[in-house]
Design a protein around this motif. Structure first.
Motif, PDB file in Angstrom:
ATOM      1  N   ILE A  95       0.920  -1.197   0.044  1.00  0.00           N
ATOM      2  CA  ILE A  95       0.024  -0.110  -0.164  1.00  0.00           C
ATOM      3  C   ILE A  95       0.767   1.122   0.012  1.00  0.00           C
ATOM      4  CG2 ILE A  95      -1.768   1.260   1.369  1.00  0.00           C
ATOM      5  CD1 ILE A  95      -2.537  -1.377   2.599  1.00  0.00           C
ATOM      6  N   CYS A  96       0.685   1.919  -1.071  1.00  0.00           N
ATOM      7  CA  CYS A  96       1.522   3.369  -0.982  1.00  0.00           C
ATOM      8  C   CYS A  96       1.390   4.112   0.340  1.00  0.00           C
ATOM      9  CB  CYS A  96       1.201   3.976  -2.190  1.00  0.00           C
ATOM     10  SG  CYS A  96       2.119   5.432  -2.623  1.00  0.00           S
ATOM     11  N   GLY A  97       2.375   4.784   0.720  1.00  0.00           N
ATOM     12  CA  GLY A  97       2.156   5.553   2.098  1.00  0.00           C
ATOM     13  C   GLY A  97       2.797   7.366   1.581  1.00  0.00           C
ATOM     14  N   MET A  98       2.887   7.559   0.463  1.00  0.00           N
ATOM     15  CA  MET A  98       3.310   8.880   0.096  1.00  0.00           C
ATOM     16  C   MET A  98       2.267   9.855   0.193  1.00  0.00           C
ATOM     17  SD  MET A  98       6.456   8.866  -0.557  1.00  0.00           S
ATOM     18  CE  MET A  98       6.907  10.398  -1.966  1.00  0.00           C
ATOM     19  N   CYS A  99       0.988   9.479   0.371  1.00  0.00           N
ATOM     20  CA  CYS A  99      -0.193  10.377   0.995  1.00  0.00           C
ATOM     21  C   CYS A  99      -1.194   9.546   1.530  1.00  0.00           C
ATOM     22  CB  CYS A  99      -0.752  11.107  -0.124  1.00  0.00           C
ATOM     23  SG  CYS A  99      -1.818  10.498  -1.243  1.00  0.00           S
ATOM     24  N   THR A 100      -2.093   9.928   2.152  1.00  0.00           N
ATOM     25  CA  THR A 100      -3.073   9.206   2.822  1.00  0.00           C
ATOM     26  C   THR A 100      -4.120   8.469   2.006  1.00  0.00           C
ATOM     27  OG1 THR A 100      -3.840  11.500   3.477  1.00  0.00           O
ATOM     28  CG2 THR A 100      -2.683  10.188   5.188  1.00  0.00           C
ATOM     29  N   VAL A 101      -4.018   8.520   0.749  1.00  0.00           N
ATOM     30  CA  VAL A 101      -4.993   7.937  -0.134  1.00  0.00           C
ATOM     31  C   VAL A 101      -4.666   6.483  -0.134  1.00  0.00           C
ATOM     32  CG1 VAL A 101      -5.877   7.766  -2.536  1.00  0.00           C
ATOM     33  CG2 VAL A 101      -5.123   9.964  -1.547  1.00  0.00           C
ATOM     34  N   ARG A 102      -3.684   6.124   0.046  1.00  0.00           N
ATOM     35  CA  ARG A 102      -3.331   4.632   0.272  1.00  0.00           C
ATOM     36  C   ARG A 102      -3.383   3.826  -0.864  1.00  0.00           C
ATOM     37  NH1 ARG A 102      -5.599   6.568   4.583  1.00  0.00           N
ATOM     38  NH2 ARG A 102      -4.633   7.497   6.263  1.00  0.00           N
ATOM     39  N   CYS A 103      -3.081   4.259  -1.935  1.00  0.00           N
ATOM     40  CA  CYS A 103      -3.409   3.293  -3.185  1.00  0.00           C
ATOM     41  C   CYS A 103      -2.735   1.929  -3.260  1.00  0.00           C
ATOM     42  CB  CYS A 103      -2.783   3.976  -4.349  1.00  0.00           C
ATOM     43  SG  CYS A 103      -3.646   5.537  -5.013  1.00  0.00           S
ATOM     44  N   PRO A 104      -3.324   1.008  -3.742  1.00  0.00           N
ATOM     45  CA  PRO A 104      -2.778  -0.346  -3.867  1.00  0.00           C
ATOM     46  C   PRO A 104      -1.505  -0.363  -4.689  1.00  0.00           C
ATOM     47  CG  PRO A 104      -4.791  -0.308  -4.789  1.00  0.00           C
ATOM     48  CD  PRO A 104      -4.638   0.972  -4.295  1.00  0.00           C
ATOM     49  N   ALA A 106      -1.238   2.105 -12.606  1.00  0.00           N
ATOM     50  CA  ALA A 106      -1.101   3.580 -12.467  1.00  0.00           C
ATOM     51  C   ALA A 106      -0.742   4.255 -11.262  1.00  0.00           C
ATOM     52  CB  ALA A 106      -2.612   4.407 -12.807  1.00  0.00           C
ATOM     53  N   LEU A 107       0.184   5.265 -11.083  1.00  0.00           N
ATOM     54  CA  LEU A 107       0.702   5.602  -9.841  1.00  0.00           C
ATOM     55  C   LEU A 107       0.990   7.331 -10.227  1.00  0.00           C
ATOM     56  CD1 LEU A 107       2.119   4.070  -7.275  1.00  0.00           C
ATOM     57  CD2 LEU A 107       4.155   4.614  -8.604  1.00  0.00           C
ATOM     58  N   CYS A 108       0.825   8.026  -9.152  1.00  0.00           N
ATOM     59  CA  CYS A 108       1.169   9.350  -9.505  1.00  0.00           C
ATOM     60  C   CYS A 108       2.547   9.760  -9.203  1.00  0.00           C
ATOM     61  CB  CYS A 108       0.339  10.240  -8.623  1.00  0.00           C
ATOM     62  SG  CYS A 108       0.636  10.409  -6.700  1.00  0.00           S
ATOM     63  N   ALA A 109       2.766  11.059  -9.354  1.00  0.00           N
ATOM     64  CA  ALA A 109       4.349  11.433  -9.305  1.00  0.00           C
ATOM     65  C   ALA A 109       4.872  11.384  -7.922  1.00  0.00           C
ATOM     66  CB  ALA A 109       4.392  12.963  -9.572  1.00  0.00           C
ATOM     67  N   LYS A 110       3.995  11.391  -6.691  1.00  0.00           N
ATOM     68  CA  LYS A 110       4.473  11.203  -5.567  1.00  0.00           C
ATOM     69  C   LYS A 110       4.743   9.725  -5.359  1.00  0.00           C
ATOM     70  CE  LYS A 110       0.863  13.101  -4.519  1.00  0.00           C
ATOM     71  NZ  LYS A 110      -0.501  12.910  -3.855  1.00  0.00           N
ATOM     72  N   GLY A 111       3.850   8.744  -5.851  1.00  0.00           N
ATOM     73  CA  GLY A 111       3.853   7.586  -5.516  1.00  0.00           C
ATOM     74  C   GLY A 111       5.079   6.898  -6.289  1.00  0.00           C
ATOM     75  N   SER A 112       5.578   7.628  -7.531  1.00  0.00           N
ATOM     76  CA  SER A 112       6.786   7.207  -7.984  1.00  0.00           C
ATOM     77  C   SER A 112       8.074   7.666  -7.196  1.00  0.00           C
ATOM     78  CB  SER A 112       6.837   7.660  -9.347  1.00  0.00           C
ATOM     79  OG  SER A 112       5.568   7.310 -10.034  1.00  0.00           O
ATOM     80  N   ALA A 157      -5.442  17.601  -6.199  1.00  0.00           N
ATOM     81  CA  ALA A 157      -5.559  16.804  -4.574  1.00  0.00           C
ATOM     82  C   ALA A 157      -6.152  15.737  -4.944  1.00  0.00           C
ATOM     83  CB  ALA A 157      -6.506  17.525  -3.709  1.00  0.00           C
ATOM     84  N   LEU A 158      -5.217  14.750  -5.443  1.00  0.00           N
ATOM     85  CA  LEU A 158      -5.804  13.701  -6.152  1.00  0.00           C
ATOM     86  C   LEU A 158      -5.859  12.276  -5.426  1.00  0.00           C
ATOM     87  CD1 LEU A 158      -3.206  11.716  -7.084  1.00  0.00           C
ATOM     88  CD2 LEU A 158      -2.737  13.514  -8.787  1.00  0.00           C
ATOM     89  N   ARG A 159      -6.723  11.409  -5.980  1.00  0.00           N
ATOM     90  CA  ARG A 159      -6.816  10.059  -5.552  1.00  0.00           C
ATOM     91  C   ARG A 159      -6.896   9.306  -6.884  1.00  0.00           C
ATOM     92  NH1 ARG A 159      -9.367  10.562  -0.363  1.00  0.00           N
ATOM     93  NH2 ARG A 159     -10.424   8.669  -0.383  1.00  0.00           N
ATOM     94  N   ILE A 160      -5.952   8.298  -7.161  1.00  0.00           N
ATOM     95  CA  ILE A 160      -6.042   7.891  -8.339  1.00  0.00           C
ATOM     96  C   ILE A 160      -7.195   6.900  -8.851  1.00  0.00           C
ATOM     97  CG2 ILE A 160      -4.790   6.154 -10.112  1.00  0.00           C
ATOM     98  CD1 ILE A 160      -2.319   6.826  -8.330  1.00  0.00           C
ATOM     99  N   ALA A 161      -7.770   6.311  -8.048  1.00  0.00           N
ATOM    100  CA  ALA A 161      -8.836   5.491  -8.485  1.00  0.00           C
ATOM    101  C   ALA A 161     -10.234   6.366  -8.811  1.00  0.00           C
ATOM    102  CB  ALA A 161      -9.472   4.625  -7.189  1.00  0.00           C
TER     103      ALA A 161
HETATM  104  S1  SF4 Z   1      -2.567   9.239  -4.660  1.00  0.00           S
HETATM  105 FE1  SF4 Z   1      -0.090   8.919  -5.265  1.00  0.00          FE
HETATM  106  S2  SF4 Z   1       0.861   9.231  -3.357  1.00  0.00           S
HETATM  107 FE2  SF4 Z   1      -1.126   8.823  -2.962  1.00  0.00          FE
HETATM  108  S3  SF4 Z   1      -1.217   6.733  -2.356  1.00  0.00           S
HETATM  109 FE3  SF4 Z   1      -1.792   7.007  -4.295  1.00  0.00          FE
HETATM  110  S4  SF4 Z   1      -0.096   6.908  -5.564  1.00  0.00           S
HETATM  111 FE4  SF4 Z   1       0.700   7.004  -3.483  1.00  0.00          FE
END
Ligand code: SF4
Ligand SMILES: Nc1nc2c(c(=O)[nH]1)N[C@H]1C(S)=C(S)[C@@H](COP(=O)(O)OP(=O)(O)OC[C@H]3O[C@@H](n4cnc5c(=O)[nH]c(N)nc54)[C@H](O)[C@@H]3O)O[C@H]1N2
Ligand SMILES: Nc1nc2c(c(=O)[nH]1)N[C@H]1C(S)=C(S)[C@@H](COP(=O)(O)OP(=O)(O)OC[C@H]3O[C@@H](n4cnc5c(=O)[nH]c(N)nc54)[C@H](O)[C@@H]3O)O[C@H]1N2
Ligand SMILES: [Mo]
Length: 704
Positions: free
Chosen positions: A8-17, A40-46, A172-176
């Motif tokens: 689970i991603c931890g770069m923001c609190t959306v916590r994408c898988p 898909a992943l955002c810039a922060k996740g990458s 202020a994104l949430r990928i899904a």
């Molecule tokens: S939105 Fe980006 S930074 Fe936030 S949990 Fe998803 S991939 Fe990670």
């Protein structure tokens, strides 16, 4: 050795898988979980790997040796640091009682552990960030629907029209959620966006309203008026589940689109055209209440208006509308166990629950601690532990907060980074980054509920620990073993999963356990019992609210215009940074090293300002000044200056973000005491600042 784990991603609190690959304990690849996000992943996740590799984060426990904030630390072993914190906590408990310790965190699915820790210690004072995030919307939802803001989720993909008031979802994104919105647009759906400036979301919208700051409530009232006038509401739904509609009709009579247009600075014909659109698109129209509709003194009522509009659309519990998130029980399954300890029956130190009885007691309201810490009413607060929370970044006026924090004998920061609060604290307990740690299993509610877990991809690079190890380490020293009885994470996982019949092996195939194979909807004809209000109905007029002296339907009060030479300070997020904690990330700081101040072209022209010129922003009392480059644009309301939150850091060990840009929260002098009495949220957008062209020479600045 090559390894691939789902996590689970931890770069923001959306916590994408996510799925993470590593080789010889080095991360080689991170992507969104292909089964859920198609990679898909955002810039922060990458930029997760850059966080892990960053040598400018704390590398072992630190204990302060100089004055608070002076930045002199001694390195300590984990045993020494945990002993230090536990001994101080024991002393405080003995002298002042356990309630003298506050623990604040970022909330979220793992908060049960932090809450259980502080409750087991004997303090009711668990709090979180939400007074600066979603509290107004939360309380607004509670007052109407009887359930909080998480009591509904949104089936955006199948909607015909999504309406967003200051919910800049493509920044202020949430990928899904972004995927769902893009799918909706591809299917011919409409997106209406309301903001005081143009944004990433506004540029994708089919209709954009640029409103005068703080007038969303007026726009919403104008829309409600027109919806009722045209009969574009669901009569059956209202009859069955809703009370107070007649009062609403009387209340909005005077709030015509013409009136709203004047207040908001938009065109009457556009409001009317918008209502025609939603009239055609209903019931598949979603008014997303966001988190706070920005943070104004009437945000509670503006949020209530969003909830009312949803009710009028009759969009609850249907495809392309709002739905009640489903858990394990709805899927005919047993839920997981989670660590728990009942809350001690002691008055909260922030006044919530006894002085302020209309608020959800849950995490209370963090900003209300500070004055009470100064006056020691109802009792002294002697320790503040911030777990994944940075009060000095996330809450306004850190200098005022410091006065209260100085009454404490112990300040602890449990963080992956140096936070502004951490830098001022007595002990930093560095948590391993999300790529280096395991966390308890969580249940994610939704149309298809699932279980998820974070798995470490690599071993910790530095001498850091996971939060479960840190809390267990403290709990053992404080004899809280009844609540923290497990020794390993495997033991904890097994205990959590025991009632469900699943094992850890069930996570292996996809990284999550699906509890339902198809979306679960309740029978829309039989929603009785879902609205936990006193009457069991959706209450547009709430007796409970009225009893606390708060009207259910509040007349609109026009916001103050800024005084001469002043601007309303507006802030927001960007897609490449998270709150206040990625500004020093080696990759993200390269993408966006500083913020700017957006100022309207006409105002700038009068002041002789061009893009790139330095501006001086001063707090209303002129006690805090900052210099930042101007971004001159037509796309911001002339009453406002806008800046991206999170910059203006003053932590010397973080060389990339040190003194870069302006801090919005440091300009918010006095704002801790300016909060929405009805919704509980801090009025972060009710701040005015002086703006003038700086006499500082940009060239000289570069040479320094
Ligand atoms: S939105 Fe980006 S930074 Fe936030 S949990 Fe998803 S991939 Fe990670
Ligand atoms: N990239 C990224 N994504 C994030 C986060 C992050 O830090 N970075 N944080 C996450 C969190 S915790 C949250 S709560 C959400 C927040 O999500 P949002 O609430 O969508 O995010 P903000 O950028 O704070 O949005 C504030 C917007 O409100 C606008 N605004 C200001 N005044 C008014 C007004 O009077 N009326 C209207 N209509 N608009 C106004 C601002 O111009 C700004 O565009 O984002 C989440 N996603
Ligand atoms: N002026 C102003 N104030 C705001 C906002 C704004 O836009 N402008 N936004 C508001 C919103 S929406 C919110 S949600 C709050 C957010 O307020 P906070 O929750 O305090 O902010 P964050 O920066 O998300 O995180 C706090 C700390 O968590 C740390 N952290 C990150 N990852 C981890 C981890 O894995 N483990 C541990 N232990 N720590 C970690 C970060 O380094 C950071 O120091 O701020 C609010 N306040
Ligand atoms: Mo937030």
């Amino acid at each position: 050795m090559k390894k691939s784990v789902y996590s689970i991603c931890g770069m923001c609190t959306v916590r994408c898988p996510i799925r993470v690959e590593s080789e010889n304990n080095q991360i080689t690849w991170i992507e969104g979980n292909p089964h859920l996000l198609g990679g898909a992943l955002c810039a922060k996740g990458s930029a997760g790997e850059a966080l892990l590799e960053d040598h400018e984060r704390p590398q072992q426990p630190l204990i302060r040796v100089g004055a608070r904030g002076a930045g002199r630390w001694r390195e300590a072993s984990w045993d020494e640091a945990l002993d230090y914190v536990a001994d101080k906590m024991k002393g405080i408990k003995k002298n002042y009682g356990p309630e003298s310790v506050v623990l604040s965190s970022r909330g979220g699915p793992w908060q049960a552990m932090y809450k259980a820790f502080i409750h087991a210690f004997g303090s009711p004072n668990y709090t979180n960030h939400d007074c600066t995030c979603g509290r107004n919307t939360h309380h607004a939802s509670l007052s109407i629907n009887g359930v909080g803001r998480k009591g509904f989720a949104y089936d955006i993909k199948n909607a015909k029209h999504l309406v967003l008031f200051g919910r800049d979802m493509f920044s202020a994104l949430r990928i899904a959620e972004n995927h769902q919105t893009l799918d909706m647009l591809d299917n011919g759906g409409r997106l209406t966006y309301v903001d005081v400036r143009q944004t990433m979301t506004g540029t994708k919208a089919t209709r954009f309203f640029q409103v005068r700051p703080g007038t969303d409530y007026a726009l919403a009232l104008g829309v409600i008026h027109q919806v009722i006038k045209k009969g574009y509401y669901d009569k059956d739904f209202l009859e069955k589940y809703v009370s107070g509609f007649a009062e609403l009709c009387t209340f909005v009579e005077e709030y015509t689109p013409a009136w709203a247009a004047k207040e908001c600075g938009v065109k009457e014909k556009d409001i009317i055209a918008f209502v025609e659109e939603i009239g055609a698109d209903r019931p598949n129209v979603i008014f997303h209440p966001g988190w706070n509709l920005a943070r104004y003194k009437d945000s509670f009522y503006a949020s209530r208006a969003m909830h009312i509009l949803n009710v009028l659309m009759g969009n609850i519990e249907l495809k392309g509308g709002l739905f009640i998130p489903k858990g394990a029980g709805d899927a005919g399954k047993k839920g997981i166990r989670s660590i728990d300890c009942g809350k001690p029956d002691i008055k909260r130190g922030d006044g919530v629950g006894w002085e302020y009885t209309h608020f959800d007691k849950g995490p209370g309201l963090a900003h209300l601690f500070f004055n009470r810490m100064l006056s020691e009413d109802p009792y002294p607060i002697k320790a503040w532990i911030a777990m994944r929370h940075d009060p000095f970044s996330g809450m306004p006026d850190p200098e005022q907060q410091k006065l209260a924090m100085d009454k404490c004998d112990l300040l602890v920061s449990i963080d992956t980074n140096y936070s502004e609060f951490g830098w001022y604290s007595d002990v930093i307990l560095p948590e391993s980054t999300y790529l280096e740690r395991d966390t308890p299993i969580i249940q994610q509610k939704g149309l298809k509920p699932r279980l998820a877990v974070r798995r470490k991809a690599v071993e910790p690079k530095y001498d850091t620990k996971s939060s479960w190890e840190i809390f267990t380490g403290l709990a053992n020293r404080l004899s809280l073993d009844d609540t923290f009885s497990f020794k390993t994470i495997e033991e904890l996982w097994a205990w959590q999963l025991e009632p469900t019949g699943y094992t850890m092996a069930d996570f292996e195939e996809k990284g999550f356990i699906e509890l339902a194979t198809s979306p679960i909807f309740y029978d829309r004809e039989n929603l009785d019992g879902q609205f936990k209000t006193p009457s069991g109905k959706i209450e547009i007029v709430s007796e409970k609210l009225n009893k606390t002296g708060l009207p259910s339907l509040k007349p609109f009060a026009s916001p103050n215009a800024p005084a001469k030479g002043m601007f309303r300070l507006i802030y927001g997020k960007v897609a490449v940074h998270t709150q206040g904690h990625t500004m020093n990330n080696p990759l993200l700081s390269e993408l966006m090293p500083t913020n700017t101040a957006w100022i309207h072209t006409k105002k700038a022209k009068k002041m002789g300002i061009q893009t790139g010129d330095l501006l001086e922003l001063s707090s209303a009392d002129r006690s805090y000044n900052a210099t930042v480059a101007a971004h001159v644009t037509d796309h911001v309301h002339p009453d406002a200056v806008f800046t991206v939150h999170g910059f203006g850091k003053e932590i010397p060990r973080q060389t990339r973000s040190f003194m870069a840009g302006v801090s919005d929260q440091k300009l918010m002098i006095g704002a801790l005491d300016d909060w929405d009495q009805a919704g509980g949220g801090v009025n972060l957008c009710e701040v005015f600042v002086h703006v003038k062209k700086s006499i500082r020479n940009t060239k000289r600045r570069l040479q320094l």
